[in-house]
Design an enzyme around this catalytic site. Structure first.
Site, PDB file in Angstrom:
ATOM      1  N   THR A 189     -81.528 -56.124  59.423  1.00 52.42           N
ATOM      2  CA  THR A 189     -82.819 -56.248  60.348  1.00 52.42           C
ATOM      3  C   THR A 189     -82.642 -55.733  61.668  1.00 52.42           C
ATOM      4  O   THR A 189     -81.481 -55.746  62.279  1.00 52.42           O
ATOM      5  CB  THR A 189     -82.957 -57.798  60.434  1.00 52.42           C
ATOM      6  OG1 THR A 189     -83.087 -58.477  59.253  1.00 52.42           O
ATOM      7  CG2 THR A 189     -84.431 -58.092  61.253  1.00 52.42           C
ATOM      8  N   GLY A 201     -75.748 -62.708  60.841  1.00 52.26           N
ATOM      9  CA  GLY A 201     -74.725 -63.601  61.042  1.00 52.26           C
ATOM     10  C   GLY A 201     -73.222 -63.421  61.336  1.00 52.26           C
ATOM     11  O   GLY A 201     -72.887 -62.568  60.669  1.00 52.26           O
ATOM     12  N   GLU A 212     -83.644 -63.983  53.710  1.00 54.56           N
ATOM     13  CA  GLU A 212     -83.977 -63.534  52.367  1.00 54.56           C
ATOM     14  C   GLU A 212     -85.221 -63.461  51.781  1.00 54.56           C
ATOM     15  O   GLU A 212     -85.454 -63.813  50.978  1.00 54.56           O
ATOM     16  CB  GLU A 212     -82.903 -64.828  51.639  1.00 54.56           C
ATOM     17  CG  GLU A 212     -81.728 -64.607  51.227  1.00 54.56           C
ATOM     18  CD  GLU A 212     -81.411 -63.160  50.555  1.00 54.56           C
ATOM     19  OE1 GLU A 212     -80.531 -62.352  51.023  1.00 54.56           O
ATOM     20  OE2 GLU A 212     -81.868 -63.032  49.464  1.00 54.56           O
TER      21      GLU A 212
HETATM   22  C1  LIG Z   1     -81.266 -67.789  61.016  1.00 45.36           C
HETATM   23  C2  LIG Z   1     -81.388 -66.304  60.447  1.00 45.36           C
HETATM   24  C3  LIG Z   1     -80.544 -65.415  59.964  1.00 45.36           C
HETATM   25  C4  LIG Z   1     -80.516 -64.235  59.594  1.00 45.36           C
HETATM   26  N1  LIG Z   1     -79.618 -63.394  59.171  1.00 45.36           N
HETATM   27  C5  LIG Z   1     -79.808 -62.092  58.877  1.00 45.36           C
HETATM   28  C6  LIG Z   1     -78.651 -61.417  58.477  1.00 45.36           C
HETATM   29  O1  LIG Z   1     -77.311 -61.977  58.383  1.00 45.36           O
HETATM   30  N2  LIG Z   1     -78.670 -59.987  58.485  1.00 45.36           N
HETATM   31  C7  LIG Z   1     -79.946 -59.299  58.482  1.00 45.36           C
HETATM   32  O2  LIG Z   1     -79.899 -58.349  58.618  1.00 45.36           O
HETATM   33  N3  LIG Z   1     -81.068 -59.977  59.046  1.00 45.36           N
HETATM   34  C8  LIG Z   1     -80.871 -61.429  59.200  1.00 45.36           C
HETATM   35  N4  LIG Z   1     -81.992 -62.384  59.494  1.00 45.36           N
HETATM   36  C9  LIG Z   1     -83.387 -61.369  59.394  1.00 45.36           C
HETATM   37  C10 LIG Z   1     -84.365 -61.934  58.714  1.00 45.36           C
HETATM   38  O3  LIG Z   1     -83.843 -61.421  57.518  1.00 45.36           O
HETATM   39  C11 LIG Z   1     -85.579 -61.393  59.116  1.00 45.36           C
HETATM   40  O4  LIG Z   1     -86.098 -62.289  60.208  1.00 45.36           O
HETATM   41  C12 LIG Z   1     -86.788 -61.569  57.997  1.00 45.36           C
HETATM   42  O5  LIG Z   1     -86.362 -60.420  57.170  1.00 45.36           O
HETATM   43  C13 LIG Z   1     -88.252 -61.340  58.495  1.00 45.36           C
HETATM   44  O6  LIG Z   1     -88.259 -60.313  59.418  1.00 45.36           O
HETATM   45  P1  LIG Z   1     -88.908 -60.432  60.882  1.00 45.36           P
HETATM   46  O7  LIG Z   1     -88.072 -61.461  61.635  1.00 45.36           O
HETATM   47  O8  LIG Z   1     -88.926 -58.930  61.510  1.00 45.36           O
HETATM   48  O9  LIG Z   1     -90.407 -60.870  60.779  1.00 45.36           O
HETATM   49  P2  LIG Z   1     -91.675 -59.728  60.396  1.00 45.36           P
HETATM   50  O10 LIG Z   1     -91.386 -58.836  59.389  1.00 45.36           O
HETATM   51  O11 LIG Z   1     -91.922 -59.086  61.605  1.00 45.36           O
HETATM   52  O12 LIG Z   1     -92.606 -60.651  60.140  1.00 45.36           O
HETATM   53  C14 LIG Z   1     -93.252 -61.566  60.930  1.00 45.36           C
HETATM   54  C15 LIG Z   1     -94.668 -62.409  60.195  1.00 45.36           C
HETATM   55  O13 LIG Z   1     -95.503 -61.357  59.746  1.00 45.36           O
HETATM   56  C16 LIG Z   1     -95.578 -61.578  58.411  1.00 45.36           C
HETATM   57  N5  LIG Z   1     -95.800 -60.376  57.493  1.00 45.36           N
HETATM   58  C17 LIG Z   1     -94.773 -59.336  57.622  1.00 45.36           C
HETATM   59  N6  LIG Z   1     -95.075 -58.329  56.680  1.00 45.36           N
HETATM   60  C18 LIG Z   1     -96.298 -58.911  56.162  1.00 45.36           C
HETATM   61  C19 LIG Z   1     -97.043 -58.125  54.994  1.00 45.36           C
HETATM   62  N7  LIG Z   1     -96.722 -56.954  54.429  1.00 45.36           N
HETATM   63  N8  LIG Z   1     -98.054 -58.956  54.411  1.00 45.36           N
HETATM   64  C20 LIG Z   1     -98.298 -60.118  55.227  1.00 45.36           C
HETATM   65  N9  LIG Z   1     -97.695 -60.611  56.084  1.00 45.36           N
HETATM   66  C21 LIG Z   1     -96.740 -59.927  56.675  1.00 45.36           C
HETATM   67  C22 LIG Z   1     -94.455 -62.458  57.733  1.00 45.36           C
HETATM   68  O14 LIG Z   1     -94.738 -63.187  56.630  1.00 45.36           O
HETATM   69  C23 LIG Z   1     -94.105 -63.001  58.925  1.00 45.36           C
HETATM   70  O15 LIG Z   1     -94.702 -64.608  59.154  1.00 45.36           O
HETATM   71  C24 LIG Z   1     -81.850 -63.509  59.782  1.00 45.36           C
HETATM   72  C25 LIG Z   1     -83.042 -64.204  60.271  1.00 45.36           C
HETATM   73  C26 LIG Z   1     -82.703 -65.787  60.702  1.00 45.36           C
HETATM   74  C27 LIG Z   1     -83.928 -66.552  61.393  1.00 45.36           C
END
Ligand SMILES: Cc1cc2nc3c(=O)[nH]c(=O)nc-3n(C[C@H](O)[C@H](O)[C@H](O)COP(=O)(O)OP(=O)(O)OC[C@H]3O[C@@H](n4cnc5c(N)ncnc54)[C@H](O)[C@@H]3O)c2cc1C
Length: 665
Positions: free
Chosen positions: A148, A187, A432
């Site tokens: 991410t 993480g 995930e």
């Molecule tokens: C505690 C925690 C640990 C994590 N650990 C890791 C890690 O170890 N390694 C790593 O790489 N990442 C990690 N992540 C990141 C995590 O994988 C991402 O936060 C997740 O994939 C969502 O991406 P984003 O935060 O950019 O949200 P976005 O993709 O920007 O999404 C924001 C909102 O928009 C909505 N949305 C997005 N796309 C669409 C669509 N096509 N259609 C409709 N709605 C949509 C989603 O439902 C969401 O509600 C972690 C996140 C957290 C909170």
């Protein structure tokens, strides 16, 4: 029961325990997957409990830095102990060892096991495995998984980090070209790890070949200082997960050897030629299914902890108008509405518990076929695991929050343990695969199933109820509201909703809308169809497990709890389709009767999860039910109580009360 009784047990809890209509211990064996597992788990709990290295004051009174430091120490100690006890190769034993040694503490090296090692296993060539995997398994290096970015989460192909191949040095240059390309969230990335699998866009010979994985060393192996060009750190406090250093990473033209590209599926040759091998992405799907089944099971475990606390508290908490002069105030558990709030959470917990087991078994059934190239059941398992991950973590968070509110003001205190359970379960809705996006994936699969049914093709077992034509609504009035009948109604609801959405989708396509636009137009309703489909699966898993219980008393209580789960789904889904007023009224009456029937077993149903006080970390959910004394003791430990008069009085309050201006201080 493994709980050491430290004080005289509150008689109100003793009384409730005596009401159990079934042998609690036998239900524990079922939940653990057999008596052998229960005994093994208890042995491990005893080992950890006796080890003074895992003893410390409540972490809630520590600063974040102290919590992180303690978590690093304990996480490493757990690894050391597991090695000494020769338990590293026993997943069940090591899972429970970690859980009991670090209750409510997310491990700063967790990603090493959950993502870094599996990625090396799945994505490395044989030579790369030889070189890195053993070092990772031996903890000579600690890694994380950096995908991410600040600007890109769900949409993987939008990732901006680049890995550009330079044939003259036979190196890749890893670079974060913009602020939005900075890796954010992984993480253990902030302070703990010295390596990361970094996901980046591969460029070679002037062409971009899309996202690939690279092993990047971040910190010096002896000094732990970040290497030249690597800027990394902790992303700061979050809603939960205080013990883990989720981090950021900026790469400024960092050079890594060509051999550090993970080359199982693709390769860049020394001259820069890109070669793509036969993709084994389908194998990666298999791992994803397994990880998602663990998320569903974690959600069930989270509810089991919150429900144990809230149900015990509801037995000892008296609140309200006495029924007659001189009588004691009623207990919370005597209120039907409170029984409803708690018992529906317990029912969700059991449903998700059994569903996660069925999903995990499905993974073990399908995975060997996939390895041999038979991938027919992969779309079904993939869609189910995505949807169940979303439904499980959504329900997990909602039920834990309901349990927290059921404890009134004490539920807001960290002493209850409930805020921490909530804050630690909640991120699973995002990582995930974000939950809404997961439901859309399941929905897309369901639309395809309708199309395949229309063509007369055979569907996978959990999709087999999907047809291209509606079926008559099962009648709920008349005979008894059995679990099978209710499940049949939920099956009908799922199909009806799906056919309606699929009909709308097809009409958009007939109007010559692009597939993607038609999909967006029905996406909101499709997420609801995906939920309905997954709830059906949970209900079926619950009912099958209830029927499989050999002891008739356990079979009886589980079937009643399952009926409560199903009835609650029928009532809350009544608006999705047309449920007649008389059917709805029957269901509501049946819920009321079930609450009365299940109430005497409320404590037994949560205590079957066999959660020791050490694991619950809750002042109000303790086994002995001595809530008030313990609450006072807990508050006394607050650092604010170290002195009678706090220094802020001398610094500010005294001046303020004397009418002096604080601005001059
Ligand atoms: C505690 C925690 C640990 C994590 N650990 C890791 C890690 O170890 N390694 C790593 O790489 N990442 C990690 N992540 C990141 C995590 O994988 C991402 O936060 C997740 O994939 C969502 O991406 P984003 O935060 O950019 O949200 P976005 O993709 O920007 O999404 C924001 C909102 O928009 C909505 N949305 C997005 N796309 C669409 C669509 N096509 N259609 C409709 N709605 C949509 C989603 O439902 C969401 O509600 C972690 C996140 C957290 C909170």
């Amino acid at each position: 029961m493994t709980n050491p009784v430290v004080q005289k047990v509150n008689p109100m809890l003793t009384e409730e325990r005596a009401k159990a209509s079934f042998p609690v211990e036998e239900l524990t064996y079922i939940l653990d997957g057999g008596k052998f597992n229960t005994e093994k788990r208890r042995e491990i709990e005893e080992l950890v409990t006796k080890d003074p290295n895992f003893e410390h004051p409540p972490i809630q009174f520590m600063t974040r830095e102290q919590q992180y430091s303690l978590a690093v120490k304990k996480a490493l100690l757990v690894q050391q102990r597991l090695k000494e006890l020769d338990m590293l190769d026993d997943p069940y034993a090591s899972y429970f060892f970690r859980r009991i040694a670090m209750p409510r503490e997310v491990s700063p090296i967790g990603l090493h096991w959950v993502m870094f090692v599996p990625t090396l296993m799945g994505q490395c060539s044989d030579e790369q495995r030889e070189r890195w995997l053993q070092r990772a398994l031996n903890y000579e290096i600690i890694g994380t998984y950096a995908q991410t970015e600040m600007g890109h989460g769900t949409f993987l192909r939008g990732i901006e980090t680049t890995a550009t191949y330079d044939p003259s040095s036979q190196q890749f240059v890893l670079h974060s070209p913009t602020t939005t390309s900075i890796k954010w969230w992984p993480g253990g990335l902030g302070k703990t790890c010295n390596y990361a699998v970094v996901v980046a866009q591969l460029h070679t010979q002037g062409r971009c070949h899309g996202v690939h994985m690279f092993l990047v060393q971040l910190r010096d192996e002896s000094t732990h200082r970040s290497l030249p060009g690597v800027v990394c750190g902790d992303i700061g406090p979050k809603m939960g997960y205080h013990t883990i250093d989720n981090g950021f990473l900026q790469l400024n033209s960092v050079r890594i050897p060509r051999e550090n590209m993970l080359m199982r599926n693709a390769e860049v040759q020394p001259d820069g030629t890109y070669i793509r091998r036969v993709s084994n992405e389908k194998l990666t799907y298999g791992t994803m299914v397994f990880v998602r089944s663990l998320i569903v099971s974690d959600a069930a475990r989270g509810i089991s902890e919150a429900a144990t606390i809230a149900v015990r508290y509801a037995c000892v908490r008296r609140q309200g108008e006495p029924s007659s002069p001189g009588a004691p105030e009623p207990r919370l558990l005597d209120y039907p509405v409170h029984q409803y709030r708690l018992l529906t959470c317990v029912a969700n917990c059991y449903g998700l518990w059994f569903a996660s087991e069925v999903l995990r078994d499905l993974y073990f059934t399908v995975q060997p076929d996939v390895l041999e190239g038979r991938t027919e059941r992969l779309p079904e398992t993939h869609a189910l695991s995505a949807g169940l991950k979303a439904v499980g973590s959504n329900r997990g968070a909602a039920c834990v929050e309901e349990c927290r509110r059921c404890c009134g003001g004490f539920g807001f205190s960290e002493a209850s343990g409930l805020p921490k359970i909530y804050n630690d379960i909640n991120p699973a809705c995002t990582y995930e695969g974000e939950n809404t996006v997961m439901l859309l994936q399941t929905g897309r699969h369901l639309l395809k199933c309708v199309e395949r049914a229309r063509r007369g093709e055979q569907l996978a077992p959990s999709d087999a109820y999907i047809r291209s034509r509606p079926t008559p609504q099962p009648k709920l009035a008349g005979g008894p509201l059995t679990a099978d009948l209710l499940l049949g109604w939920l099956r009908w609801r799922s199909l009806s909703m799906l056919l309606e959405v699929s009909g709308r989708f097809n009409s958009f396509i007939e109007q010559r809308q692009a597939w993607a636009d038609a999909f967006q137009a029905v996406s909101r309703r499709l997420t609801r169809c995906a939920e309905a489909h997954c709830i059906l699966y949970v209900g079926q898993a619950f009912l099958d497990s209830a029927k499989a219980a050999e002891n008739p008393k356990i079979c009886g209580v589980l079937t009643s709890l399952c009926r409560l789960f199903l009835l609650n789904e029928v009532v809350s889904g009544a608006g999705d389709v047309q449920l007649s007023r008389s059917d709805l009224a029957r269901c509501q009456d049946a819920i009321d009767s079930l609450l009365t029937e299940l109430r005497p077993n409320a404590v037994a149903l949560v205590e079957a999860f066999d959660l020791p006080d050490r694991m619950l970390c809750s002042v109000i959910g303790r086994y002995d039910g001595q809530v008030y004394e313990a609450m006072l003791q807990w508050a006394r430990q607050s650092p604010l109580n170290a002195t009678d008069v706090h220094e802020s009085y001398e610094l500010y309050t005294r001046q303020f009360l004397a009418g002096r201006s604080l601005a001059k201080l």
